[in-house]
Enzyme design. Structure first.
Site, mmCIF file in Angstrom:
data_model
loop_
_atom_site.group_PDB
_atom_site.id
_atom_site.type_symbol
_atom_site.label_atom_id
_atom_site.label_comp_id
_atom_site.label_asym_id
_atom_site.label_seq_id
_atom_site.Cartn_x
_atom_site.Cartn_y
_atom_site.Cartn_z
ATOM 1 N N HIS A 194 2.822 7.055 -2.126
ATOM 2 C CA HIS A 194 3.633 6.494 -1.033
ATOM 3 C C HIS A 194 3.381 5.008 -0.896
ATOM 4 O O HIS A 194 2.415 4.473 -1.441
ATOM 5 C CB HIS A 194 3.340 7.208 0.297
ATOM 6 C CG HIS A 194 1.952 7.045 0.815
ATOM 7 N ND1 HIS A 194 0.910 7.876 0.458
ATOM 8 C CD2 HIS A 194 1.405 6.136 1.656
ATOM 9 C CE1 HIS A 194 -0.199 7.488 1.077
ATOM 10 N NE2 HIS A 194 0.071 6.431 1.808
ATOM 11 N N GLU B 150 -10.553 9.454 1.006
ATOM 12 C CA GLU B 150 -9.846 8.242 0.588
ATOM 13 C C GLU B 150 -10.749 7.031 0.517
ATOM 14 O O GLU B 150 -11.778 6.963 1.191
ATOM 15 C CB GLU B 150 -8.697 7.973 1.555
ATOM 16 C CG GLU B 150 -9.146 7.771 2.984
ATOM 17 C CD GLU B 150 -7.988 7.400 3.899
ATOM 18 O OE1 GLU B 150 -7.361 8.311 4.451
ATOM 19 O OE2 GLU B 150 -7.707 6.209 4.036
ATOM 20 N N HIS C 91 -0.360 -0.867 2.590
ATOM 21 C CA HIS C 91 -1.039 -0.317 1.420
ATOM 22 C C HIS C 91 -0.076 0.436 0.524
ATOM 23 O O HIS C 91 1.047 0.749 0.912
ATOM 24 C CB HIS C 91 -2.209 0.594 1.816
ATOM 25 C CG HIS C 91 -1.834 1.826 2.594
ATOM 26 N ND1 HIS C 91 -1.829 1.874 3.959
ATOM 27 C CD2 HIS C 91 -1.480 3.075 2.184
ATOM 28 C CE1 HIS C 91 -1.485 3.096 4.364
ATOM 29 N NE2 HIS C 91 -1.265 3.845 3.296
ATOM 30 N N GLN D 291 -4.763 2.366 -1.365
ATOM 31 C CA GLN D 291 -5.379 3.539 -0.744
ATOM 32 C C GLN D 291 -5.471 4.623 -1.823
ATOM 33 O O GLN D 291 -4.448 5.185 -2.226
ATOM 34 C CB GLN D 291 -4.512 4.036 0.424
ATOM 35 C CG GLN D 291 -5.082 5.243 1.149
ATOM 36 C CD GLN D 291 -4.133 5.772 2.224
ATOM 37 O OE1 GLN D 291 -2.918 5.847 2.008
ATOM 38 N NE2 GLN D 291 -4.678 6.149 3.368
ATOM 39 N N GLU E 279 5.343 5.175 4.739
ATOM 40 C CA GLU E 279 4.460 5.275 5.899
ATOM 41 C C GLU E 279 4.598 3.992 6.720
ATOM 42 O O GLU E 279 4.796 2.917 6.152
ATOM 43 C CB GLU E 279 3.016 5.428 5.383
ATOM 44 C CG GLU E 279 1.943 5.525 6.448
ATOM 45 C CD GLU E 279 0.528 5.658 5.836
ATOM 46 O OE1 GLU E 279 0.406 5.863 4.603
ATOM 47 O OE2 GLU E 279 -0.439 5.540 6.597
HETATM 48 N N1 CMX Z 1 7.226 10.902 -2.915
HETATM 49 C C1 CMX Z 1 8.529 11.170 -3.197
HETATM 50 N N2 CMX Z 1 9.091 12.402 -3.065
HETATM 51 C C2 CMX Z 1 8.301 13.379 -2.603
HETATM 52 C C3 CMX Z 1 6.941 13.164 -2.272
HETATM 53 C C4 CMX Z 1 6.404 11.870 -2.443
HETATM 54 N N3 CMX Z 1 5.138 11.592 -2.172
HETATM 55 N N4 CMX Z 1 6.413 14.326 -1.821
HETATM 56 C C5 CMX Z 1 7.392 15.240 -1.887
HETATM 57 N N5 CMX Z 1 8.525 14.668 -2.352
HETATM 58 C C6 CMX Z 1 9.796 15.325 -2.613
HETATM 59 C C7 CMX Z 1 9.571 16.436 -3.628
HETATM 60 O O1 CMX Z 1 9.667 15.926 -4.956
HETATM 61 C C8 CMX Z 1 10.648 17.420 -3.298
HETATM 62 O O2 CMX Z 1 11.859 17.041 -3.887
HETATM 63 P P1 CMX Z 1 12.738 18.111 -4.717
HETATM 64 O O3 CMX Z 1 13.115 19.140 -3.676
HETATM 65 O O4 CMX Z 1 13.884 17.301 -5.219
HETATM 66 O O5 CMX Z 1 11.819 18.633 -5.767
HETATM 67 C C9 CMX Z 1 10.800 17.284 -1.772
HETATM 68 O O6 CMX Z 1 10.253 15.990 -1.434
HETATM 69 C C10 CMX Z 1 10.028 18.351 -1.039
HETATM 70 O O7 CMX Z 1 8.712 18.334 -1.557
HETATM 71 P P2 CMX Z 1 7.647 19.502 -1.453
HETATM 72 O O8 CMX Z 1 6.760 19.432 -2.636
HETATM 73 O O9 CMX Z 1 8.326 20.804 -1.119
HETATM 74 O O10 CMX Z 1 6.760 19.024 -0.254
HETATM 75 P P3 CMX Z 1 6.951 19.226 1.300
HETATM 76 O O11 CMX Z 1 8.385 19.199 1.697
HETATM 77 O O12 CMX Z 1 6.105 20.362 1.731
HETATM 78 O O13 CMX Z 1 6.229 17.873 1.799
HETATM 79 C C11 CMX Z 1 6.416 15.767 2.768
HETATM 80 C C12 CMX Z 1 6.800 16.618 1.575
HETATM 81 C C13 CMX Z 1 6.908 14.336 2.511
HETATM 82 C C14 CMX Z 1 7.031 16.333 4.036
HETATM 83 C C15 CMX Z 1 4.839 15.784 2.872
HETATM 84 O O14 CMX Z 1 4.302 15.236 1.672
HETATM 85 C C16 CMX Z 1 4.303 15.006 4.045
HETATM 86 O O15 CMX Z 1 4.280 15.500 5.173
HETATM 87 N N6 CMX Z 1 3.834 13.763 3.815
HETATM 88 C C17 CMX Z 1 3.288 12.933 4.880
HETATM 89 C C18 CMX Z 1 1.777 13.073 4.983
HETATM 90 C C19 CMX Z 1 1.047 12.598 3.770
HETATM 91 O O16 CMX Z 1 1.605 12.278 2.739
HETATM 92 N N7 CMX Z 1 -0.315 12.531 3.909
HETATM 93 C C20 CMX Z 1 -1.197 12.064 2.849
HETATM 94 C C21 CMX Z 1 -1.444 10.581 2.938
HETATM 95 C C22 CMX Z 1 -2.277 10.194 4.144
HETATM 96 C C23 CMX Z 1 -2.375 8.699 4.366
HETATM 97 O O17 CMX Z 1 -1.613 7.936 3.807
HETATM 98 O O18 CMX Z 1 -3.242 8.310 5.179
HETATM 99 CO CO CO Z 2 -1.259 5.920 3.390
#
Ligand code: CMX
Ligand code: CO
Length: 146
Positions: free
Chosen positions: A84, A43, A7, A60, A134
């Site tokens: 993502h 979602e 997705h 998604q 993912e």
């Molecule tokens: N795509 C690309 N870059 C991303 C991003 C994304 N979705 N989310 C965060 N970033 C980048 C930010 O831009 C930031 O970069 P800079 O430092 O250069 O500005 C850096 O990563 C840190 O971002 P943050 O805002 O401080 O966010 P966190 O570190 O707290 O969290 C992450 C980032 C990836 C660890 C967190 O989003 C995560 O755990 N994701 C996995 C879970 C998830 O996304 N769940 C929702 C979807 C569920 C599903 O698909 O079922």
């Molecule tokens: Co997803």
């Protein structure tokens, strides 16, 4: 082995309005909806096509259930859009371990519960050229009854 796009995750403020956009603009119907409190999302999965490995590809659509969730934080910074991508695999544990050995940060020690009983993990976007990625092993699924 990663065999398909499972997705594309799209962050939105208003799930119902976004579902309606995809329905009226493209004719995509909702296959499944759920709330995943651990991930902080409400979602909708819109099925786009079946794939040759017996799986499917979806959009998604993701609305945050709380501001401090991954999608809530991202929306506040970037606004709506692609959040993502997710690759499908029959073996998320094995693929995550292999990818971790290549030096990419895998966010979970063990895969967690994803949509429709799937098992999911994430790769850090900073290790993937800016793309939050993912990995998904799907459960066998039937569409919601409407
Ligand atoms: N795509 C690309 N870059 C991303 C991003 C994304 N979705 N989310 C965060 N970033 C980048 C930010 O831009 C930031 O970069 P800079 O430092 O250069 O500005 C850096 O990563 C840190 O971002 P943050 O805002 O401080 O966010 P966190 O570190 O707290 O969290 C992450 C980032 C990836 C660890 C967190 O989003 C995560 O755990 N994701 C996995 C879970 C998830 O996304 N769940 C929702 C979807 C569920 C599903 O698909 O079922
Ligand atoms: Co997803």
């Amino acid at each position: 082995m990663l065999t398909r796009i499972d997705h594309i995750g799209i962050a939105c403020h208003d799930l119902d309005a976004t579902v309606e956009f995809y329905r009226t603009t493209y004719g995509f119907e909702v296959f499944h909806t759920e709330v995943n409190e651990e991930q902080g999302v409400r979602e909708a999965m819109l099925k786009i096509n079946d794939t040759s490995d017996g799986g499917s590809s979806y959009l998604q659509l993701l609305e945050p259930t709380r501001e401090d969730s991954a999608v809530g934080t991202w929306l506040a910074k970037h606004g709506e859009g692609v959040h993502h991508i997710a690759f499908g695999t029959p073996d998320v544990d094995g693929d995550a371990a292999e990818i971790r050995d290549k030096g990419v940060r895998v966010l979970y020690d063990e895969p967690r519960r994803g949509t429709m009983g799937s098992r999911i993990t994430f790769l850090h976007p900073k290790d993937c050229h800016g793309v939050l990625t993912e990995l998904v092993t799907s459960a066998r699924v039937e569409p919601d009854e409407h």
